[in-house]
Design a protein around this motif. Structure first.
Motif, short mmCIF file in Angstrom:
data_model
loop_
_atom_site.label_atom_id
_atom_site.label_comp_id
_atom_site.label_asym_id
_atom_site.label_seq_id
_atom_site.Cartn_x
_atom_site.Cartn_y
_atom_site.Cartn_z
N LYS A 185 9.66 10.37 1.75
CA LYS A 185 8.73 9.26 1.53
C LYS A 185 8.59 8.38 2.76
O LYS A 185 7.50 7.94 3.09
N PHE A 233 1.64 0.96 5.09
CA PHE A 233 0.68 1.56 4.17
C PHE A 233 1.22 2.91 3.70
O PHE A 233 1.66 3.72 4.51
N PRO A 273 0.14 6.25 2.32
CA PRO A 273 -1.10 7.02 2.15
C PRO A 273 -1.14 7.82 0.86
O PRO A 273 -2.20 8.27 0.43
N GLU A 274 0.02 7.98 0.21
CA GLU A 274 0.05 8.78 -1.01
C GLU A 274 -0.30 7.96 -2.25
O GLU A 274 -0.88 8.47 -3.20
N THR A 275 0.06 6.67 -2.23
CA THR A 275 -0.23 5.83 -3.40
C THR A 275 -1.33 4.81 -3.13
O THR A 275 -1.87 4.22 -4.07
N GLY A 276 -1.65 4.56 -1.85
CA GLY A 276 -2.65 3.55 -1.52
C GLY A 276 -2.08 2.14 -1.52
O GLY A 276 -2.81 1.17 -1.31
N ASN A 277 -0.78 1.99 -1.77
CA ASN A 277 -0.18 0.65 -1.78
C ASN A 277 0.15 0.19 -0.37
O ASN A 277 0.49 1.00 0.49
N GLY A 328 9.59 2.36 -4.72
CA GLY A 328 9.39 3.81 -4.58
C GLY A 328 9.16 4.24 -3.15
O GLY A 328 8.51 5.25 -2.88
N MET A 363 -5.76 6.70 -9.76
CA MET A 363 -6.44 7.28 -8.60
C MET A 363 -7.58 8.17 -9.06
O MET A 363 -7.52 8.79 -10.12
N VAL A 420 -6.72 7.67 -0.29
CA VAL A 420 -5.33 8.13 -0.36
C VAL A 420 -5.31 9.64 -0.17
O VAL A 420 -6.30 10.33 -0.44
N ARG A 421 -4.17 10.13 0.32
CA ARG A 421 -3.98 11.58 0.38
C ARG A 421 -2.74 11.89 -0.42
O ARG A 421 -1.62 11.85 0.09
#
Lengths: 83, 342
Positions: free
Chosen positions: A3, A16, A18-22, A76, B203, B238-239
């Protein structure tokens, strides 16, 4: 990929995921710890680096690190086995 | 010059996808003239001449197939029309049914099949989820107060109370659940969907299936800020590889053809499928803005030109919606009202 590796972190402490956008912000100390975590340093190395960088005792450094890691886990951002 | 009709040009607080589609088409590199299909003379897109060259008032889809198709043929014979990109749920069945007739008049579409369209029903979600190996929130379909109480008892609070196509509320007790149930029934009728609340990040993925199991690009996003109607106001790309793989499984398993929006809740362990929409979402310009011009690619597919398939977009791109205004002449409105076009 772990992670931590996927996180995009800029020099001002903006993170940032990139997997959750948080996104998150960390202070100077948090930024220092995250950089070391991303480099794959273990808890002992980080405590040592903290005492040197911020001129604090080992106990205080340890306490702050455990606290911060717990926060990261809560959001997380690290897996338990990361550290 | 390709003449393309686009519907959903109601750029209001519950925006249709038409304006975003039009923006994509204008940036696609194809020379296009865009015709707006509107249902009301007040739809803002009619007056946005820099994007939508000409607009036509359409008969409501509920009036039946004949007047609807006739209106499109009028546009074709009077001004020329090469393709249509419909963007509203209510008109899709007419377009799907009439696709081969339109094709015979030289009006191209690139739409899901009738069977694929039916998958949009929330009652079909468990079947989709099982076939592509994702989860769905525990769900009951109810048509009476007795069934509602039973479902609520089994699933527990908080709980989602949803209409089959529109409206969704979170209820924290039986009084709220009953009240939401009644208000959805009054507005949209039966059945009502009662669903477990699942935690995670909401999402969405927008894409176009090629009809043969592959796709012309996907873009995954997360809504960061929504309006009281649940519409995106800011968002971020997002990816999430698990989500993108699940979307690819969906496209390949159902050989999806045409535009779609895949809505999920994603947490560390699971992906929950919430909804599949058989059309572009209103935020489709987000995809164009990050280099995956889906409206342009859909038009190419409809016209029989092989579309691009690359979709290597960057995570962390921001989508900003904002309000804007402009002034025009009353004569524009008059034309639309009296002639049905403007």
């Amino acid at each position: 990929m772990g992670k931590l590796e996927r996180l995009a972190i800029n020099d001002e402490g903006f993170i940032f995921d990139p997997e959750t956008g948080n996104s998150y912000t960390v202070n100077k100390t948090g930024f220092f710890i995250i950089k070391l975590l991303k480099e794959g340093k273990n808890e002992k190395d980080i405590v040592k680096a903290l005492t040197e960088e911020f001129e604090i005792g080992e106990d205080e450094a340890k306490r702050d690190l455990v606290d911060f890691l717990e926060q990261l886990r809560l959001y997380g951002l690290v897996e338990a086995q990361n550290v | 010059m390709y003449r393309v009709a686009v519907s959903g040009i109601n750029a209001v607080d519950n925006p249709g996808p038409g304006v975003g589609i039009a923006k994509g088409l204008k940036e696609s590199g194809l020379e296009v003239s865009i015709f707006g299909l509107a249902y009301d003379a007040m739809e803002p897109g009619i007056y946005m001449k820099w994007l939508i060259d000409k607009s036509f008032i359409m008969p409501y889809p509920s009036e039946g197939e004949e007047p609807f198709i006739e209106r499109l043929l009028y546009v074709k014979t009077t001004y020329g029309l090469d393709a249509v990109i419909p963007a509203l749920d209510a008109e899709l069945p007419l377009f799907i049914k009439g696709a081969s007739l339109l094709e015979s008049y030289g009006i191209k579409t690139f739409l899901p099949t009738e069977e694929q369209f039916k998958l949009r029903g929330k009652d079909r979600l468990p079947e989709i989820a099982e076939r592509i190996d994702v989860k769905v929130p525990e769900t009951r379909i109810v048509t009476s107060y007795e069934e509602l109480s039973k479902a609520v008892e089994e699933i527990g609070f908080p709980i989602m109370i949803k209409g089959i196509f529109y409206k969704a509320y979170k209820a924290f007790n039986i009084a709220q659940a009953t009240s939401y149930f009644s208000s959805i029934v009054a507005e949209w009728g039966y059945p009502i969907i009662v669903q477990q609340v699942v935690t995670g990040e909401e999402m969405n993925v927008v894409g176009i299936g090629d009809g043969e199991g592959s796709h012309f690009g996907l873009v995954g996003i997360k809504k960061l800020w929504i309006t009281s109607l649940g519409k995106i106001w800011t968002g971020v790309t997002v990816r999430n590889e698990r989500l993108l793989s699940a979307t690819e499984r969906f496209v390949s398993e159902f050989k999806w053809r045409g535009a779609f929006e895949f809505e999920c809740i994603v947490n560390d362990r699971d992906i929950y499928l919430i909804e599949v929409n058989p059309r572009f979402p209103a935020w489709v310009y987000f995809a164009t803005g990050v280099g995956v011009n889906l409206p342009g690619r859909l038009l190419k597919a409809a016209l029989g030109i092989e579309p691009e398939r690359n979709w290597d977009y960057e995570a962390g791109k921001l989508y900003i919606r904002f309000t804007d205004d402009f002034v025009t002449d009353m004569s524009e409105f008059q034309k639309v009202v009296t002639r049905g076009e403007g």
